[in-house]
Design an enzyme around this catalytic site. Sequence first.
Site, PDB file in Angstrom:
ATOM      1  N   SER A   1       0.871  -1.179   0.000  1.00 16.91           N
ATOM      2  CA  SER A   1       0.000   0.000   0.000  1.00 16.91           C
ATOM      3  C   SER A   1       0.907   1.229   0.000  1.00 16.91           C
ATOM      4  CB  SER A   1      -0.889   0.008   1.245  1.00 16.91           C
ATOM      5  OG  SER A   1      -0.090   0.244   2.391  1.00 16.91           O
TER       6      SER A   1
ATOM      7  N   ASP B   1       0.115  -1.148  -4.826  1.00 19.48           N
ATOM      8  CA  ASP B   1      -1.351  -1.238  -4.814  1.00 19.48           C
ATOM      9  C   ASP B   1      -1.933   0.186  -4.842  1.00 19.48           C
ATOM     10  OD1 ASP B   1      -3.731  -2.649  -4.678  1.00 19.48           O
ATOM     11  OD2 ASP B   1      -3.643  -3.021  -2.521  1.00 19.48           O
TER      12      ASP B   1
ATOM     13  N   ASP C   1      -4.704   4.427  -9.414  1.00 21.37           N
ATOM     14  CA  ASP C   1      -6.130   4.427  -9.077  1.00 21.37           C
ATOM     15  C   ASP C   1      -6.645   5.853  -9.151  1.00 21.37           C
ATOM     16  OD1 ASP C   1      -8.640   4.356  -8.088  1.00 21.37           O
ATOM     17  OD2 ASP C   1      -8.151   3.337  -6.208  1.00 21.37           O
TER      18      ASP C   1
ATOM     19  N   GLY D   1     -11.823  -4.682   2.918  1.00 21.27           N
ATOM     20  CA  GLY D   1     -12.126  -4.841   4.343  1.00 21.27           C
ATOM     21  C   GLY D   1     -12.933  -6.099   4.598  1.00 21.27           C
TER      22      GLY D   1
ATOM     23  N   THR E   1     -10.677 -10.804   0.466  1.00 22.35           N
ATOM     24  CA  THR E   1     -10.875 -11.391   1.800  1.00 22.35           C
ATOM     25  C   THR E   1     -12.361 -11.559   2.099  1.00 22.35           C
ATOM     26  OG1 THR E   1      -8.829 -10.376   2.588  1.00 22.35           O
ATOM     27  CG2 THR E   1     -10.414 -11.070   4.281  1.00 22.35           C
TER      28      THR E   1
ATOM     29  N   THR F   1      -6.713  -7.843   3.572  1.00 25.74           N
ATOM     30  CA  THR F   1      -7.250  -7.861   4.945  1.00 25.74           C
ATOM     31  C   THR F   1      -6.915  -9.172   5.662  1.00 25.74           C
ATOM     32  OG1 THR F   1      -9.025  -6.382   4.236  1.00 25.74           O
ATOM     33  CG2 THR F   1      -9.370  -7.565   6.306  1.00 25.74           C
TER      34      THR F   1
HETATM   35 ZN   LIG Z   1      -8.070  -2.911  -3.962  1.00 27.50          ZN
END
Ligand SMILES: [Zn+2]
Length: 288
Positions: free
Chosen positions: A50, A82, A104, A181, A211, A233
């Site tokens: 991240s 990511d 993104d 999440g 997840t 997650t």
């Molecule tokens: Zn994602």
Amino acid sequence: MALVTIEAMLREARDGRYAVGAFNMADYASALAIVRAAQDCQAPVIVQTSVKTVRFWGCAAIVAWMKEIAGNLTVPVALHLDHCKDLDVIEQCIAAGWTSVMIDASAKPFEENLAVTRKVVEMADAAGVSVEAELGEIGGVEDDKKVSDETAHLADPDKAESFCRGLHLAAFAPAIGTAHGIYKGEPRLAFDRLEEIARRTDVPIALHGGTGLSDDVFRKCIALGCAKVNISTQIKYAFIDAFVDYHTAHKEYEPLKPLAAQIDRIRKEVAEKIELFGSAGRAAASAR
Ligand SMILES: [Zn+2]
């Protein structure tokens, strides 16, 4: 071996109807656990960071760890950034040695998203780095971005086709109803939309919010064209729980023991996902 891009491994996966797992690392130990699991399974693997993790450790440390870990093993390993909105961070990661990045810009209007993505593709192509882009908004919580379930909108197949046309993408992440999440209730995925987007874009699809999806949902998504499956997650839970569980059971103050427990737990859970996604035993084909 040296770190590789995600391009060849995802094409190979898409054509072979399996998926490469993309697992988020938090530190050296979790990165090591993920790559060792891939080696155990003889699978290609994507280790992703991240933006928060990049800022926490800095680029140089992460690249040094990943080169050392992957260099000692034989399976193809990609280092992927990511969800990133910040072009400066993307530029720094490319310069530092990431082999793949995700831009993104999905919160922006279509044309702006496309323009920013095109700029990143130019930057990445010049460095031999692969790119993933997103269209529509994937629900849930990721870093500082919160997309409420109501406002999360799915990717439109017409827009997806026009977005990907003429754009050199290694992976495409259309919003298809998954969320980041922990799911509250049963997630409703738009399988028909996924199938249509995969067919019309001809780009390997990245499945976000992995997840909590059932084994059957994973299999169905992979059969319909998902070639990259993100698991973040679950790794966070394994990372914290393994450490706490070890300490609760043993009450020792020897840091290497709970660290070893963390590595074991993450390695086992990553290996289970690799088996489920069908990428076990594909390392050699993927490295061609
Ligand atoms: Zn994602």
